[in-house]
Design a protein around this motif. Structure first.
Motif, PDB file in Angstrom:
ATOM      1  N   MET A  67       0.832  -1.195   0.000  1.00 19.29           N
ATOM      2  CA  MET A  67       0.000   0.000   0.000  1.00 19.29           C
ATOM      3  C   MET A  67       0.868   1.247   0.000  1.00 19.29           C
ATOM      4  O   MET A  67       1.918   1.295   0.625  1.00 19.29           O
ATOM      5  CB  MET A  67      -0.894   0.021   1.254  1.00 19.29           C
ATOM      6  CG  MET A  67      -1.919  -1.107   1.313  1.00 19.29           C
ATOM      7  SD  MET A  67      -2.862  -1.070   2.860  1.00 19.29           S
ATOM      8  CE  MET A  67      -3.778   0.441   2.640  1.00 19.29           C
ATOM      9  N   THR A  68       0.407   2.237  -0.718  1.00 21.75           N
ATOM     10  CA  THR A  68       1.111   3.508  -0.680  1.00 21.75           C
ATOM     11  C   THR A  68       0.801   4.203   0.637  1.00 21.75           C
ATOM     12  O   THR A  68      -0.124   3.816   1.360  1.00 21.75           O
ATOM     13  CB  THR A  68       0.653   4.413  -1.831  1.00 21.75           C
ATOM     14  OG1 THR A  68      -0.725   4.742  -1.637  1.00 21.75           O
ATOM     15  CG2 THR A  68       0.828   3.727  -3.178  1.00 21.75           C
ATOM     16  N   GLN A  69       1.566   5.244   0.955  1.00 23.78           N
ATOM     17  CA  GLN A  69       1.320   5.993   2.188  1.00 23.78           C
ATOM     18  C   GLN A  69      -0.081   6.599   2.174  1.00 23.78           C
ATOM     19  O   GLN A  69      -0.782   6.587   3.187  1.00 23.78           O
ATOM     20  CB  GLN A  69       2.363   7.099   2.347  1.00 23.78           C
ATOM     21  CG  GLN A  69       2.178   7.898   3.638  1.00 23.78           C
ATOM     22  CD  GLN A  69       3.216   9.002   3.785  1.00 23.78           C
ATOM     23  OE1 GLN A  69       4.024   9.232   2.898  1.00 23.78           O
ATOM     24  NE2 GLN A  69       3.196   9.683   4.914  1.00 23.78           N
ATOM     25  N   GLU A  70      -0.503   7.084   1.016  1.00 26.04           N
ATOM     26  CA  GLU A  70      -1.836   7.678   0.916  1.00 26.04           C
ATOM     27  C   GLU A  70      -2.921   6.643   1.182  1.00 26.04           C
ATOM     28  O   GLU A  70      -3.891   6.906   1.910  1.00 26.04           O
ATOM     29  CB  GLU A  70      -2.029   8.287  -0.467  1.00 26.04           C
ATOM     30  CG  GLU A  70      -3.383   8.965  -0.647  1.00 26.04           C
ATOM     31  CD  GLU A  70      -3.562   9.494  -2.060  1.00 26.04           C
ATOM     32  OE1 GLU A  70      -2.594   9.442  -2.822  1.00 26.04           O
ATOM     33  OE2 GLU A  70      -4.676   9.944  -2.369  1.00 26.04           O
ATOM     34  N   GLU A  71      -2.761   5.428   0.623  1.00 23.99           N
ATOM     35  CA  GLU A  71      -3.744   4.370   0.826  1.00 23.99           C
ATOM     36  C   GLU A  71      -3.795   3.937   2.283  1.00 23.99           C
ATOM     37  O   GLU A  71      -4.861   3.695   2.853  1.00 23.99           O
ATOM     38  CB  GLU A  71      -3.423   3.171  -0.070  1.00 23.99           C
ATOM     39  CG  GLU A  71      -3.669   3.439  -1.549  1.00 23.99           C
ATOM     40  CD  GLU A  71      -3.113   2.345  -2.437  1.00 23.99           C
ATOM     41  OE1 GLU A  71      -3.598   2.207  -3.570  1.00 23.99           O
ATOM     42  OE2 GLU A  71      -2.183   1.628  -1.992  1.00 23.99           O
TER      43      GLU A  71
END
Length: 251
Positions: free
Chosen positions: A1-5
């Motif tokens: 997962m990305t940091q935003e997700e």
């Protein structure tokens, strides 16, 4: 997962509360500003709304003559509407507005505004960063149209109520009356007899017979020289009713 997700998952409940259709304004001086929080936790949504406001073919803040507080409230509403639309897959804000404010659904359509919003949203959705919003295109257009139409009706009303004041200027409450009328954005005030035939309301303290020179459909409001707050309230309620009537589809 990305940091935003990851942030989106962690703040799922926080988002539901904070970005719900009715925001709770927090006066906590230690809490980050709304703008800072938007940029940090939902940067793509924030940038999409900012781009929409920049790209739509008129300067919203200047056109509506918004002060900083009202402009920030508008931006927060647009971000809230966008976020709730993404989360719930429908234009929740417009649904609630229709339920809570019956007059909204009777407002005259603004075809030019609708086309501007259509074109601007289509242009912004070309950006691959917001591909997750493409399927919600109609819901976003509906929400933005609903918010902007209400803003225009409130801050730059086009169907103003024409009020003619036929009173003596020497009585003590005259300035209070004129100040009250001039403070209502959807009211045009005149003291000229020439405007009586087009008047929606005539405010008078006298018993002068105005038959023949006044609009027969105008509301006649007898002003009490010792008017209290209830009297002001009755006048303002009548004015609002006339404004809603003039702004409605059935007019």
């Amino acid at each position: 997962m990305t940091q935003e997700e990851a942030m989106a998952e962690s703040f799922n409940i926080y988002d539901i509360i904070n970005f719900g259709p009715i925001q709770i304004q927090d006066a906590n001086p230690y809490m980050e500003s709304y703008e800072t929080r938007y940029k940090r936790y939902i940067p793509v949504i924030y940038e999409f709304v900012e781009a929409f406001i920049d790209q739509i073919p008129f300067d919203i803040k200047k056109y509506l003559n918004l002060d900083d507080a009202n402009y920030q409230g508008f931006v927060q509403t647009m971000i809230s509407m966008t976020m709730t639309t993404y989360m719930f897959k429908q234009d929740v804000t417009s649904v609630l507005a229709a339920q809570m404010m019956e007059s909204v659904e009777y407002l005259k359509p603004n075809d030019v505004l609708k086309q501007n919003i259509d074109d601007t949203v289509d242009y912004l959705l070309i950006n691959p960063k917001v591909s997750f919003l493409v399927k919600l295109r109609e819901e976003l257009v509906s929400g933005y149209y609903n918010v902007l139409r209400q803003m225009i009706q409130r801050f730059a009303p086009m169907n103003k109520v024409k009020v003619v004041v036929v009173t003596e200027q020497s009585f003590l409450g005259y300035l209070d009356l004129m100040t009250a009328l001039n403070s209502v954005l959807y009211v045009d005030v005149s003291q000229s007899d020439a405007d009586l035939m087009d008047a929606d309301m005539v405010v008078t303290t006298s018993s002068i017979d105005l038959t023949g020179i006044v609009n027969p459909e105008a509301v006649m409001f007898k002003w009490h020289q010792n008017a209290d707050s209830d009297h002001f309230g009755r006048m303002l309620r009548l004015l609002r009713g006339l404004w809603i009537q003039k702004s409605s589809i059935d007019d």
